[in-house]
Structure formats: C-alpha cells, structure tokens
Motif scaffolding. Structure first.
Motif, PDB file in Angstrom:
ATOM      1  N   LEU A   7      37.042  35.726 -11.773  1.00  0.00           N
ATOM      2  CA  LEU A   7      36.266  35.964 -12.980  1.00  0.00           C
ATOM      3  C   LEU A   7      34.818  35.570 -12.745  1.00  0.00           C
ATOM      4  N   GLY A   8      33.907  36.507 -12.996  1.00  0.00           N
ATOM      5  CA  GLY A   8      32.489  36.215 -12.820  1.00  0.00           C
ATOM      6  C   GLY A   8      31.634  37.445 -12.994  1.00  0.00           C
ATOM      7  N   THR A   9      30.386  37.193 -13.301  1.00  0.00           N
ATOM      8  CA  THR A   9      29.473  38.289 -13.608  1.00  0.00           C
ATOM      9  C   THR A   9      28.769  38.852 -12.385  1.00  0.00           C
ATOM     10  N   THR A  38      34.610  41.246 -14.528  1.00  0.00           N
ATOM     11  CA  THR A  38      33.230  40.970 -14.932  1.00  0.00           C
ATOM     12  C   THR A  38      33.032  41.040 -16.436  1.00  0.00           C
ATOM     13  N   ASP A  39      34.043  41.469 -17.176  1.00  0.00           N
ATOM     14  CA  ASP A  39      33.948  41.590 -18.627  1.00  0.00           C
ATOM     15  C   ASP A  39      33.989  40.209 -19.276  1.00  0.00           C
ATOM     16  N   ILE A  40      32.902  39.862 -19.965  1.00  0.00           N
ATOM     17  CA  ILE A  40      32.780  38.539 -20.592  1.00  0.00           C
ATOM     18  C   ILE A  40      33.931  38.277 -21.561  1.00  0.00           C
ATOM     19  N   THR A  51      31.441  30.143 -14.456  1.00  0.00           N
ATOM     20  CA  THR A  51      31.974  30.993 -13.402  1.00  0.00           C
ATOM     21  C   THR A  51      31.655  30.368 -12.057  1.00  0.00           C
ATOM     22  N   PRO A  52      32.368  30.683 -11.019  1.00  0.00           N
ATOM     23  CA  PRO A  52      33.482  31.626 -11.022  1.00  0.00           C
ATOM     24  C   PRO A  52      34.757  30.978 -11.535  1.00  0.00           C
ATOM     25  N   GLY A  53      35.615  31.832 -12.042  1.00  0.00           N
ATOM     26  CA  GLY A  53      36.946  31.391 -12.441  1.00  0.00           C
ATOM     27  C   GLY A  53      37.961  32.053 -11.524  1.00  0.00           C
ATOM     28  N   LEU A  54      39.057  31.350 -11.289  1.00  0.00           N
ATOM     29  CA  LEU A  54      40.116  31.899 -10.450  1.00  0.00           C
ATOM     30  C   LEU A  54      41.423  31.841 -11.218  1.00  0.00           C
TER      31      LEU A  54
END
Length: 79
Positions: A7-9, A38-40, A51-54
C-alpha cells in the motif's frame, strides 16, 4: 497462493518495498500474487495512515517501514 498487497502512493519507500517483496517472492519461488495499491480509500480500509503498508493474506504486517528481508520471508512463509 499468498496474497500480498503493498500500500502506497508511489513514494521511494513504497517503490523499494514493492521491489523487495517481488524479488523475494521470485528468488524463493513463493506462490504469491503481489499487488500495488495506490487508492487512498482502499488503504484507509486497512487502517493505515503512513506508507508503505504491507498486507499479507488480508492482515496488515507493517506500516511506515521497510521490513528486513528475513522478517518478510517469515511472514511470507507463515501459512
């Protein structure tokens, strides 16, 4: 099959984590799908604010850091 979501932009840490996870999955022949989210709104569904999330198999494993390779392998082999 293991489901992995990064998860991250698109920041540098997000790109690094995604590359590291993809490399570990390939090198260790792990049966996993790796998806970049990438969707918030979708990220917020997991309750992450950094972020980042795993996320592995729909469980949040890390937030805001790039875990070490051995920790990532432990999580990927938990099943």
């Amino acid at each position: 099959m293991i489901s992995v979501k990064v998860l991250g932009t698109g920041c540098k840490k997000c790109q690094t984590l995604e590359a590291k996870v993809r490399d570990l999955v390939a090198v260790n022949n792990i049966d996993a799908t790796v998806e970049k989210v990438t969707d918030i709104n979708e990220m917020m569904n997991y309750g992450i604010m950094m972020t980042p999330g795993l996320v592995i198999n729909e469980k949040v494993k890390s937030i805001g850091i790039i875990p070490k390779d051995d920790q990532l392998l432990n999580w990927l082999n938990e099943i």
